[in-house]
Design a protein around this motif. Structure first.
Motif, PDB file in Angstrom:
ATOM      1  N   ILE A  90       0.842  -1.270   0.035  1.00  0.00           N
ATOM      2  CA  ILE A  90       0.155  -0.100   0.030  1.00  0.00           C
ATOM      3  C   ILE A  90       0.827   1.144   0.137  1.00  0.00           C
ATOM      4  O   ILE A  90       2.010   1.319   0.729  1.00  0.00           O
ATOM      5  CB  ILE A  90      -0.987  -0.027   1.203  1.00  0.00           C
ATOM      6  CG1 ILE A  90      -1.634  -1.351   1.363  1.00  0.00           C
ATOM      7  CG2 ILE A  90      -1.962   1.327   1.247  1.00  0.00           C
ATOM      8  CD1 ILE A  90      -2.249  -1.569   2.732  1.00  0.00           C
ATOM      9  N   GLU A  91       0.718   1.997  -0.952  1.00  0.00           N
ATOM     10  CA  GLU A  91       1.322   3.484  -0.968  1.00  0.00           C
ATOM     11  C   GLU A  91       0.719   4.373   0.192  1.00  0.00           C
ATOM     12  O   GLU A  91      -0.589   4.563   0.380  1.00  0.00           O
ATOM     13  CB  GLU A  91       1.116   4.180  -2.261  1.00  0.00           C
ATOM     14  CG  GLU A  91       2.151   5.249  -2.534  1.00  0.00           C
ATOM     15  CD  GLU A  91       2.104   5.491  -4.027  1.00  0.00           C
ATOM     16  OE1 GLU A  91       1.053   5.208  -4.729  1.00  0.00           O
ATOM     17  OE2 GLU A  91       2.940   6.246  -4.383  1.00  0.00           O
ATOM     18  N   VAL A  92       1.735   4.607   1.149  1.00  0.00           N
ATOM     19  CA  VAL A  92       1.129   5.815   2.293  1.00  0.00           C
ATOM     20  C   VAL A  92       1.782   6.906   2.379  1.00  0.00           C
ATOM     21  O   VAL A  92       2.677   7.044   1.740  1.00  0.00           O
ATOM     22  CB  VAL A  92       1.274   4.797   3.516  1.00  0.00           C
ATOM     23  CG1 VAL A  92       0.323   3.749   3.742  1.00  0.00           C
ATOM     24  CG2 VAL A  92       2.535   4.452   3.936  1.00  0.00           C
ATOM     25  N   GLY A  93       1.245   7.773   3.126  1.00  0.00           N
ATOM     26  CA  GLY A  93       1.987   9.097   3.239  1.00  0.00           C
ATOM     27  C   GLY A  93       1.325  10.013   2.365  1.00  0.00           C
ATOM     28  O   GLY A  93       0.715   9.764   1.621  1.00  0.00           O
ATOM     29  N   GLY A 172      -9.224  -8.004  22.210  1.00  0.00           N
ATOM     30  CA  GLY A 172     -10.382  -8.660  21.428  1.00  0.00           C
ATOM     31  C   GLY A 172     -11.420  -7.563  21.068  1.00  0.00           C
ATOM     32  O   GLY A 172     -12.221  -7.630  20.264  1.00  0.00           O
ATOM     33  N   SER A 173     -11.430  -6.259  22.065  1.00  0.00           N
ATOM     34  CA  SER A 173     -12.337  -5.411  21.693  1.00  0.00           C
ATOM     35  C   SER A 173     -11.891  -4.160  20.709  1.00  0.00           C
ATOM     36  O   SER A 173     -12.849  -3.208  20.852  1.00  0.00           O
ATOM     37  CB  SER A 173     -12.971  -4.800  22.959  1.00  0.00           C
ATOM     38  OG  SER A 173     -11.760  -4.000  23.625  1.00  0.00           O
ATOM     39  N   LEU A 174     -10.754  -4.449  20.028  1.00  0.00           N
ATOM     40  CA  LEU A 174     -10.407  -3.256  19.368  1.00  0.00           C
ATOM     41  C   LEU A 174     -10.574  -3.491  17.793  1.00  0.00           C
ATOM     42  O   LEU A 174     -10.671  -4.571  17.451  1.00  0.00           O
ATOM     43  CB  LEU A 174      -8.720  -3.098  19.595  1.00  0.00           C
ATOM     44  CG  LEU A 174      -8.321  -2.793  20.765  1.00  0.00           C
ATOM     45  CD1 LEU A 174      -6.693  -2.790  20.880  1.00  0.00           C
ATOM     46  CD2 LEU A 174      -8.902  -1.629  21.562  1.00  0.00           C
ATOM     47  N   THR A 175     -10.954  -2.396  17.177  1.00  0.00           N
ATOM     48  CA  THR A 175     -10.991  -2.449  15.721  1.00  0.00           C
ATOM     49  C   THR A 175      -9.527  -2.125  15.202  1.00  0.00           C
ATOM     50  O   THR A 175      -8.622  -1.760  16.227  1.00  0.00           O
ATOM     51  CB  THR A 175     -11.858  -1.201  15.376  1.00  0.00           C
ATOM     52  OG1 THR A 175     -11.090   0.119  15.783  1.00  0.00           O
ATOM     53  CG2 THR A 175     -13.374  -1.177  15.842  1.00  0.00           C
ATOM     54  N   ILE A 176      -9.361  -2.396  14.042  1.00  0.00           N
ATOM     55  CA  ILE A 176      -7.854  -2.110  13.411  1.00  0.00           C
ATOM     56  C   ILE A 176      -7.584  -0.582  13.712  1.00  0.00           C
ATOM     57  O   ILE A 176      -6.556  -0.428  13.991  1.00  0.00           O
ATOM     58  CB  ILE A 176      -7.892  -2.455  11.957  1.00  0.00           C
ATOM     59  CG1 ILE A 176      -8.417  -3.978  11.842  1.00  0.00           C
ATOM     60  CG2 ILE A 176      -6.719  -2.214  11.322  1.00  0.00           C
ATOM     61  CD1 ILE A 176      -8.405  -4.423  10.204  1.00  0.00           C
ATOM     62  N   ALA A 191      -1.272   2.604   7.167  1.00  0.00           N
ATOM     63  CA  ALA A 191      -1.123   1.235   6.326  1.00  0.00           C
ATOM     64  C   ALA A 191      -1.977   0.220   7.007  1.00  0.00           C
ATOM     65  O   ALA A 191      -2.790  -0.599   6.441  1.00  0.00           O
ATOM     66  CB  ALA A 191       0.320   0.577   6.614  1.00  0.00           C
ATOM     67  N   LEU A 192      -1.919   0.252   8.290  1.00  0.00           N
ATOM     68  CA  LEU A 192      -3.068  -0.961   9.136  1.00  0.00           C
ATOM     69  C   LEU A 192      -4.330  -0.485   8.669  1.00  0.00           C
ATOM     70  O   LEU A 192      -5.186  -1.586   8.629  1.00  0.00           O
ATOM     71  CB  LEU A 192      -2.599  -0.826  10.306  1.00  0.00           C
ATOM     72  CG  LEU A 192      -1.321  -1.467  10.950  1.00  0.00           C
ATOM     73  CD1 LEU A 192      -1.065  -1.256  12.507  1.00  0.00           C
ATOM     74  CD2 LEU A 192      -1.217  -2.858  10.533  1.00  0.00           C
TER      75      LEU A 192
END
Ligand SMILES: Cc1cc2nc3c(=O)[nH]c(=O)nc-3n(C[C@H](O)[C@H](O)[C@H](O)COP(=O)(O)OP(=O)(O)OC[C@H]3O[C@@H](n4cnc5c(N)ncnc54)[C@H](O)[C@@H]3O)c2cc1C
Length: 504
Positions: A90-93, A172-176, A191-192
């Motif tokens: 993935i191109e990021v920034g 477990g309770s977290l989204t990305i 990126a994530l």
């Protein structure tokens, strides 16, 4: 021999059929379409094979419980898998500070790459890649359906998951998105967030997926998705099962609180001792059964729970060798494009160049996908001409965007195929054209969906509507579970189907 009527020749229906035959039931599958597979499909366009499904198949190595479930139904037999080195890049920034993030499948390589992107995040990066390694051993549940698990099974499962509980409680309770906030680097955070590009997706589910990749257990099956479904169909038929195509089920017949058969669209009635619906959940409950076997919890689920989005997918057959493209890459656009009122600043390109079945030698098949607005397409589809014109207009815009990444590509395009949310709905009857059923958020991650309905005996559901998150391997297991439940009801021992390449 008792008869099981199975609605739908998707992966879950075929798996149910195979296990039904292995356990001595007469089994017939009724499928409204002309081919097996449901969502797991491909279609030919001239020299090209357009694929509508698999990026990766969990359990592809044949090892562990997931591999076992696939092997049992013949999904691995004679099939080659590509274990890719990258999940995506993935191109990021922002302008002037663009970098490529590569989601390497190997945790060591990913670790080194992330540290190059952001040395200041080293400690968090070490924790992240250690998690990927650790969760490769996370137990994939129990062989038995949850409904048949006894105290001993629960104890064994609790013991197996105990070493992972600390991390599960923490993550477990977290989204990305929430998890990504742990990194200082805006590049890694971006990126994530974009690795699956589904806001609200469970971080834990992403972690599992990355762990399967890390152990070579999430390969891409060469030959495409339909070929995989056809191998299950062959196994089913070789065991004495039969599939009736062009057989749309209108109604499930019930008598005194028992499912006793089905009624097809041509008016014919088929009596059966058991009915399994491996078709869309909403259609099953509210159309085929007229909403007579539901309760407040089921109604709320179908009213309120989010689904995986449907997609617009433009596939392009190109008279150019694009084998230098990674399997999946997301590129920043200098000139963003607007589709369906949404501005796309990036474009994802899926390349099938490592699969010779998809395009003739020296040529390439690529696909561009984005989450699309089902309601808008449904409205458009009321007028064939407007629908067709919009498909063409959006395809033109996307080709323009690809042209920015691959200059001159327009003149090399020799096949163009566009599928909309209405296409997925039309061919599979899945609600709102969803590609995998219930969306996997932290809230639905461990959600258990009943496989039976209130007040209805001898009826079971299988597939992505009882297996939140869907996916081929889950649906194979869901078909297996339905037959386990029927065996339990018949007080006979469930014997899984055997054969295929069993892992050592
Ligand atoms: C673009 C895309 C990418 C995906 N990528 C992956 C991936 O990389 N890995 C992965 O594991 N999974 C992936 N999936 C998800 C996976 O394909 C599905 O979760 C799974 O195939 C669903 O199987 P199923 O048997 O539950 O349902 P379906 O595939 O929906 O099958 C249901 C069947 O029932 C039939 N039917 C419906 N109503 C009736 C009726 N009234 N009468 C008769 N027949 C009926 C339909 O025609 C269909 O054949 C992807 C899906 C899509 C669309």
């Amino acid at each position: 021999m008792k008869k099981i009527a199975i609605i739908g020749a998707g992966i879950a229906g075929l798996s149910a059929g195979i296990h039904a035959r292995a356990n001595g039931f007469e089994a017939e599958i009724y499928e409204s379409h002309a081919v097996p597979g449901g969502l797991c499909t491909s279609w030919r366009r001239g020299d090209y094979l357009v694929d509508g499904c698999i990026h990766w198949l969990c359990g592809s190595s044949g090892k562990g419980p997931l591999g076992k479930y696939l092997a049992e139904v013949g999904a691995l037999e004679g099939r080659k898998f590509v274990d890719r080195e990258e999940i995506t890049r993935i191109e990021v920034g922002s302008e002037g500070d663009r970098r490529w993030f590569v989601a390497y499948t190997d945790p060591e390589r990913l670790n080194a790459h992330l540290k190059e992107l952001s040395p200041g995040d080293s400690a968090e990066i070490d924790r992240f890649t250690a998690l990927i390694r650790k969760f490769a051993d996370f137990p994939a549940g129990c062989d038995k359906p949850a409904e048949l698990m006894g105290p001993g099974d629960f104890l064994a499962l609790m013991k197996a998951i105990k070493p992972f509980m600390r991390e599960y409680r923490e993550l477990g309770s977290l989204t990305i998105e929430q998890y990504s906030a742990r990194f200082a680097s805006p590049h890694i955070r971006e990126a994530l967030r974009e690795i699956l590009a589904m806001p609200g997706f469970s971080f834990f589910a992403l972690l599992m997926m990355m762990s399967w990749h890390a152990t070579g257990n999430a390969g891409y099956p060469l030959g495409g998705s339909l070929a995989l479904a056809e191998s299950l169909e062959r196994r089913f038929v070789s065991l004495g099962g039969s599939v009736r195509y062009g057989a749309k089920v209108e109604r499930i017949l019930t008598e005194r609180g028992k499912a006793v058969g089905i009624v097809l669209a041509d008016g014919s009635t088929i009596r059966a001792d058991f009915v399994i619906s491996a078709a869309d959940g909403w259609q099953t409950i509210y159309r085929m059964l007229d909403g007579n076997h539901t309760n407040a919890k089921i109604d709320r689920m179908y009213r309120e729970l989010p689904l995986f989005n449907s997609i617009f997918c433009l596939s392009l057959g190109i008279d150019r060798d694009l084998s230098s493209l990674p399997a999946l890459s997301v590129h920043c656009l200098k000139t963003p494009v607007t589709v369906e009122g949404i501005t796309l600043k990036k474009i994802g390109i899926k390349s099938y160049c490592d699969d010779p079945a998809m395009a003739p030698k020296g040529k390439s098949l690529i696909a561009i996908l984005y989450p699309a607005d089902f309601d808008r397409w449904k409205k458009l589809a009321e007028d064939k001409e407007s629908y067709r014109a919009e498909k063409e207009a959006i395809s033109d815009i996307l080709v323009g965007a690809v042209e920015e990444i691959l200059p001159g590509i327009r003149t090399d395009i020799e096949m163009r195929d566009a599928a909309t949310p209405v296409t997925w709905e039309r061919y599979t009857a899945n609600r709102r054209g969803t590609i995998e059923g219930w969306f996997i958020s932290p809230k639905t991650l461990t959600m258990r969906v009943p496989k039976t309905l209130p007040g209805l005996k001898n009826f079971y559901m299988a597939g992505q509507w009882v297996q939140p998150g869907g996916g081929i391997t889950s649906c194979v297991k869901a078909g297996r579970d339905a037959i386990s439940l029927i065996c339990a009801r018949e007080r006979t021992r469930f014997s899984p189907a055997t054969g295929g390449r069993q892992a050592p």
